[in-house]
Scaffold this motif. Structure first.
Motif, PDB file in Angstrom:
ATOM      1  N   GLU A 127       0.828  -1.209   0.000  1.00 46.59           N
ATOM      2  CA  GLU A 127       0.000   0.000   0.000  1.00 46.59           C
ATOM      3  C   GLU A 127       0.866   1.264   0.000  1.00 46.59           C
ATOM      4  O   GLU A 127       0.530   2.258  -0.661  1.00 46.59           O
ATOM      5  CB  GLU A 127      -0.928   0.014   1.227  1.00 46.59           C
ATOM      6  CG  GLU A 127      -2.032  -1.026   1.195  1.00 46.59           C
ATOM      7  CD  GLU A 127      -1.582  -2.411   1.618  1.00 46.59           C
ATOM      8  OE1 GLU A 127      -2.444  -3.306   1.679  1.00 46.59           O
ATOM      9  OE2 GLU A 127      -0.368  -2.599   1.899  1.00 46.59           O
ATOM     10  N   VAL A 130       2.486   1.692  -3.474  1.00 43.84           N
ATOM     11  CA  VAL A 130       1.493   2.177  -4.424  1.00 43.84           C
ATOM     12  C   VAL A 130       1.198   3.658  -4.199  1.00 43.84           C
ATOM     13  O   VAL A 130       0.996   4.420  -5.151  1.00 43.84           O
ATOM     14  CB  VAL A 130       0.201   1.336  -4.323  1.00 43.84           C
ATOM     15  CG1 VAL A 130      -0.948   1.994  -5.075  1.00 43.84           C
ATOM     16  CG2 VAL A 130       0.452  -0.067  -4.872  1.00 43.84           C
ATOM     17  N   ARG A 149       1.230   6.684  -7.002  1.00 44.13           N
ATOM     18  CA  ARG A 149       0.130   7.620  -7.223  1.00 44.13           C
ATOM     19  C   ARG A 149       0.630   9.065  -7.139  1.00 44.13           C
ATOM     20  O   ARG A 149       0.280   9.913  -7.971  1.00 44.13           O
ATOM     21  CB  ARG A 149      -0.978   7.383  -6.194  1.00 44.13           C
ATOM     22  CG  ARG A 149      -2.150   8.362  -6.347  1.00 44.13           C
ATOM     23  CD  ARG A 149      -3.272   8.100  -5.372  1.00 44.13           C
ATOM     24  NE  ARG A 149      -3.968   6.862  -5.702  1.00 44.13           N
ATOM     25  CZ  ARG A 149      -3.898   5.742  -4.976  1.00 44.13           C
ATOM     26  NH1 ARG A 149      -3.156   5.716  -3.881  1.00 44.13           N
ATOM     27  NH2 ARG A 149      -4.548   4.675  -5.340  1.00 44.13           N
ATOM     28  N   ALA A 181      -1.292  -4.547  -6.565  1.00 42.86           N
ATOM     29  CA  ALA A 181      -0.899  -3.154  -6.759  1.00 42.86           C
ATOM     30  C   ALA A 181      -1.820  -2.466  -7.756  1.00 42.86           C
ATOM     31  O   ALA A 181      -2.211  -1.302  -7.562  1.00 42.86           O
ATOM     32  CB  ALA A 181       0.543  -3.075  -7.228  1.00 42.86           C
ATOM     33  N   LEU A 222      -4.035   0.806  -6.776  1.00 43.45           N
ATOM     34  CA  LEU A 222      -3.802   2.073  -7.469  1.00 43.45           C
ATOM     35  C   LEU A 222      -5.056   2.560  -8.171  1.00 43.45           C
ATOM     36  O   LEU A 222      -5.403   3.736  -8.124  1.00 43.45           O
ATOM     37  CB  LEU A 222      -2.663   1.905  -8.474  1.00 43.45           C
ATOM     38  CG  LEU A 222      -2.109   3.181  -9.118  1.00 43.45           C
ATOM     39  CD1 LEU A 222      -1.616   4.152  -8.054  1.00 43.45           C
ATOM     40  CD2 LEU A 222      -0.973   2.836 -10.068  1.00 43.45           C
ATOM     41  N   LEU A 263      -1.957   1.062 -13.129  1.00 41.44           N
ATOM     42  CA  LEU A 263      -0.650   0.658 -13.618  1.00 41.44           C
ATOM     43  C   LEU A 263      -0.686   0.605 -15.138  1.00 41.44           C
ATOM     44  O   LEU A 263      -1.713   0.264 -15.737  1.00 41.44           O
ATOM     45  CB  LEU A 263      -0.272  -0.724 -13.087  1.00 41.44           C
ATOM     46  CG  LEU A 263       0.112  -0.877 -11.620  1.00 41.44           C
ATOM     47  CD1 LEU A 263       0.424  -2.333 -11.317  1.00 41.44           C
ATOM     48  CD2 LEU A 263       1.299   0.003 -11.256  1.00 41.44           C
TER      49      LEU A 263
END
Length: 323
Positions: A130, A133, A137, A161, A165, A173
């Motif tokens: 987390e 990710v 972001r 992931a 995200l 991604l």
């Protein structure tokens, strides 16, 4: 050169990418300029580097080229962060602080205000996914990167992931970078199917099997090759003592002889025909090596040759991939 879409994203890259792992160490600035110029003239756009390559020297050399050799807007710049160097050697660090610090330092060395694609170089089991990710972001929302992805991650972590995200603001991604070649097809068990299901593009590193698929190691180890380098011998050695790898390399040479092409052209053509592969990232150390690689972009293998190479290099799926 063909431009390909990276998964379901709007990012488009050249079918061949240019790797820079040797820049600043085995490839000096003069050769780097010649390589980059030839790559762009052939229609190449994707240039792949990392904060850890040469402890930043690869990015510094690339940044020098962007200041004069090739306009930045002609390239799709990809860099990676998440590997820290210390007294005990390199260690993985995909924490928010490390990733963003790496990205900021990369932008300075490259002399740009953003990269087109930012990747986490490798999994870090000590940092919650987390948190990793959240750094990706922020890389996008802050304008430092246009797209983000992962490198060398297993399928389950890539899927997790991607879910984390996308759950925020739909950034998502874009890519998975992974070793993929006729000598390394293990990613076809889970990583490639995950990429296809999630709409992620695959960037294949070491598409020539760390040099084995060029055919140059069939009889001996050439002087000046990566296998004789102090810092790259281990990288190549994994395949030099592998009998199965030698058999695959021999099959590639046989196919190349029959087609009147070079072995590396056959190996790249096979890979570029694989589903989900957006680009094969080749690491030419010299302008001469790059020229041989660029000759591969127009080759389409006959179906029987492609099938034969599939057979000789096949990975046998086991539990739980096949149940």
């Amino acid at each position: 050169m063909e431009r390909r879409q990276v998964g379901a994203s709007g990012l488009r890259v050249s079918a061949l990418g240019l790797g820079t792992m040797t820049w600043g160490r085995d490839t000096d600035a003069v050769d780097a300029a010649a390589i980059l110029r030839s790559f762009v003239e052939a229609g190449g756009t994707l240039v792949d580097t990392a904060a850890s390559y040469g402890d930043g020297d690869a990015e510094r050399v690339l940044g020098e080229q962007l200041a004069g050799t090739v306009p930045r807007e002609e390239l799709v710049l990809c860099t990676k962060g998440g590997v820290r160097h210390g007294p005990a050697g390199p260690r993985r660090d995909a924490s928010r602080g490390s990733l963003l610090a790496d990205l900021d330092a990369s932008l300075v060395r490259l002399g740009v205000d953003h990269v087109d694609l930012f990747l986490v170089a490798c999994p870090d089991t000590t940092t919650p996914l987390e948190e990793t990710v959240s750094a990706l972001r922020l890389a996008v929302t802050s304008g430092r990167a246009r797209y983000v992805g992962l490198s060398n991650f297993p399928a389950w972590a890539s899927a997790r992931a991607a879910t984390l995200l996308e759950a925020g603001d739909g950034i998502g991604l874009a890519a998975l970078e992974t070793e993929y070649s006729l000598l390394q097809r293990g990613v076809e068990r889970e990583v490639v199917p995950a990429a296809e299901a999630l709409g992620l593009g695959v960037l294949a590193w070491s598409p020539l099997g760390r040099g084995m698929l060029t055919g140059k190691y069939r009889r001996s180890v050439p002087v000046g090759s990566r296998a004789t380098s102090d810092h790259l011998a281990g990288f190549v050695g994994q395949y030099l003592e592998d009998r199965d790898a030698a058999a695959v390399a021999e099959a590639v040479v046989t196919a190349a002889d029959g087609l009147g092409r070079a072995p590396l052209e056959v190996a790249l053509a096979w890979l570029l025909a694989r589903p989900t592969v957006a680009s094969a990232v080749v690491g030419a150390r010299t302008p001469e090596q790059l020229k041989g690689t660029l000759d591969a972009v127009d080759l389409v293998l006959p179906s029987e040759v492609h099938a034969a190479l599939d057979d000789v290099s096949a990975v046998v799926p086991g539990y739980p991939e096949r149940w």
